[in-house]
Design a protein around this motif. Structure first.
Motif, PDB file in Angstrom:
ATOM      1  N   CYS A 255       0.869  -1.182   0.000  1.00  0.00           N
ATOM      2  CA  CYS A 255       0.000   0.000   0.000  1.00  0.00           C
ATOM      3  C   CYS A 255       0.906   1.232   0.000  1.00  0.00           C
ATOM      4  O   CYS A 255       2.125   1.103   0.061  1.00  0.00           O
ATOM      5  N   GLU A 257       1.948   3.071   2.149  1.00  0.00           N
ATOM      6  CA  GLU A 257       2.873   3.200   3.296  1.00  0.00           C
ATOM      7  C   GLU A 257       4.160   2.382   3.123  1.00  0.00           C
ATOM      8  O   GLU A 257       5.111   2.570   3.873  1.00  0.00           O
ATOM      9  N   HIS A 262       0.280  -6.253   2.181  1.00  0.00           N
ATOM     10  CA  HIS A 262      -1.002  -6.644   2.757  1.00  0.00           C
ATOM     11  C   HIS A 262      -1.459  -7.947   2.122  1.00  0.00           C
ATOM     12  O   HIS A 262      -1.521  -8.048   0.892  1.00  0.00           O
ATOM     13  N   CYS A 315       0.224  -2.062   9.808  1.00  0.00           N
ATOM     14  CA  CYS A 315       0.574  -1.028   8.839  1.00  0.00           C
ATOM     15  C   CYS A 315      -0.012   0.303   9.308  1.00  0.00           C
ATOM     16  O   CYS A 315      -1.159   0.352   9.738  1.00  0.00           O
ATOM     17  N   CYS A 317      -1.245   2.528   7.669  1.00  0.00           N
ATOM     18  CA  CYS A 317      -2.389   2.955   6.849  1.00  0.00           C
ATOM     19  C   CYS A 317      -3.718   2.636   7.514  1.00  0.00           C
ATOM     20  O   CYS A 317      -4.736   3.230   7.176  1.00  0.00           O
ATOM     21  N   ARG A 319      -5.304  -0.307   7.371  1.00  0.00           N
ATOM     22  CA  ARG A 319      -6.033  -1.430   6.777  1.00  0.00           C
ATOM     23  C   ARG A 319      -5.937  -2.648   7.696  1.00  0.00           C
ATOM     24  O   ARG A 319      -4.897  -2.890   8.297  1.00  0.00           O
TER      25      ARG A 319
HETATM   26 ZN   LIG Z   1      -0.930  -0.395   4.583  1.00  0.00          ZN
END
Ligand SMILES: [Zn+2]
Length: 433
Positions: A255, A257, A262, A315, A317, A319
């Motif tokens: 992703c 980041e 993922h 992460c 982010c 997610r």
């Molecule tokens: Zn992520």
């Protein structure tokens, strides 16, 4: 006209886009439910798995959690190849299936069958990372790929008139690839790392700044740190690597980041094993897949031959899809010394870095013929000189030791494998993990 199948794809895509933001526990529950459904289906409708479960003394009632999967024996590549018709679920007509084939670069060419629904789900999962990384529906999108992929069935989204990639044949002359890209001016470029790297190197060499993608995805081959650096510095952007295989589809991705990959746990279960036991967070393990939507031809505890490092880290982010820290490439992309030490292909990139940067060599390959014999063909660079072969040999011996016979030899060119991939490290010896 919008077909039933296209509506279904869009629904799957919407669901996949939502799933990524659920909490990890919630996605794990979706995974568990999908896994249960698949196990019951495989036992009831797939002769190969019915037999395998019976032989192991397992019934679907014994498999309630993802951990319970370990009661089922592994399915090998060889089994997948030899039992193709017994792996097709009752009531499925194989001729109606989408059947991508693997290259056989590992010695066992395979085909996998996807039913219509399976294929729709797979496409949605494959598209999720692209959208997550900022690709828009109508972006000009170039995909650098090998001709047999170009000849595959058209992408479904082409029929929807958006997300329509233009394929660039990597077997075409590099100048021709560049010309097509200049003409097209893609916002998004997608392709094998080796193809992207060759493109980047040529752009850098000629000082051209005529292709300016905003997003680059790499897929299907191991992305070495050298290649990533070369591609990113040429185009001045961070790229996103994606992971998967022909047999299972897209399974993990970076992703924005860049904290790892993922894992698509609403599409597959990924186990990381060493000696049949799960490895701890941060340790290297061989990847074993269970497909959660592969109904036409189930693949349960399938040992694909890839190696990765799972992690408990989260992460930034947000997610909920868990992370795999590193992808280390195929298990036949490792070199093992007679005393059992295992080296990933990065080792050889590190050794060759100086020679490559000095343009003394242009390309290289490391082939383990036997545990104690390695050949290293190198393509001469523009600053190639006498004695380089011996210097490279000494460097490799410095790492691997004296027990291995190393032969370095200059060649004019390194053949790609039939799919167009350029593999750096190839082991013909059986790795003992
Ligand atoms: Zn992520």
């Amino acid at each position: 006209m919008i077909s039933v199948s296209n509506v279904r794809k869009l629904l799957y895509l919407r669901q996949a886009m939502r799933n990524q933001w659920l909490k990890k526990k919630e996605i794990e529950e979706i995974q568990r439910r999908m896994m249960r459904g698949m196990i019951v289906h495989a036992y009831d409708n797939v002769p190969f798995y019915h037999r395998k479960f019976r032989e192991a003394g397992v019934t679907p009632d014994d498999i309630r959690t993802v951990e319970d999967l370990r009661k089922i024996p592994i399915t090998t590549k060889k089994e997948l190849k030899e039992n193709f018709s017994d792996l097709i679920a009752r009531g499925v007509d194989p001729s109606s299936c989408w059947m991508p084939r693997t290259s056989g670069s590992t010695g066992i060419p395979l085909k996998a069958a996807y039913g219509r629904r399976d294929e729709d789900y797979q496409k949605a999962i494959a598209l999720r990372p692209n959208l997550a990384c900022g690709q828009h529906l109508r972006d000009p999108w170039a995909v650098l790929t090998a001709p047999h992929h170009i000849l595959d069935k058209k992408h479904w989204f082409q029929k929807l008139r958006f997300l329509s990639p233009t394929f660039i044949n990597i077997f075409a002359d590099l100048q021709e690839q560049i010309r097509l890209l200049e003409e097209m001016q893609p916002r998004v470029i997608d392709g094998y790392p080796s193809a992207l790297y060759l493109l980047a190197r040529e752009m850098k060499r000629t000082g051209r700044k005529t292709i300016n993608p905003e997003i680059i995805f790499s897929t299907a081959e191991h992305l070495s740190p050298e290649m990533r650096e070369g591609i990113e510095s040429t185009f001045g952007i961070r790229m996103y690597d994606q992971f998967g295989c022909v047999e299972m589809g897209r399974t993990a991705w970076e992703c924005p980041e860049h904290a790892g990959y993922h894992m698509d746990i609403d599409a597959v279960v990924m186990e990381f094993l060493r000696d049949g036991e799960p490895v701890a967070s941060g340790e290297r393990g061989e990847i074993v897949y269970t497909g959660l939507y592969h109904y036409a031809m189930p693949r349960i505890r399938y040992a694909v031959g890839d190696v990765g490092v799972p992690t408990d880290e989260e992460c930034p982010c947000g997610r909920g899809l868990p992370l795999m820290k590193e992808v280390e490439g195929r298990s036949d992309s490792f070199i093992q010394t007679p005393d059992g030490r295992i080296y990933p292909q990065m080792t050889f990139w590190a050794i060759m870095r100086t020679f490559a940067h000095a343009e003394e060599i242009a390309q290289f390959r490391v082939i383990q013929e036997r545990t104690d014999a390695i050949t290293v063909p190198v393509v001469r660079g523009k600053n190639y000189r006498e004695g380089i072969d011996e210097e490279i040999r000494r460097h490799i011996i410095g790492v691997l030791g004296e027990d291995v016979k190393i032969t370095v030899s200059p060649v004019d060119e390194l053949p790609r494998d039939p799919t167009g991939k350029v593999r750096t490290v190839i082991s013909n010896a059986q790795i003992q993990w």
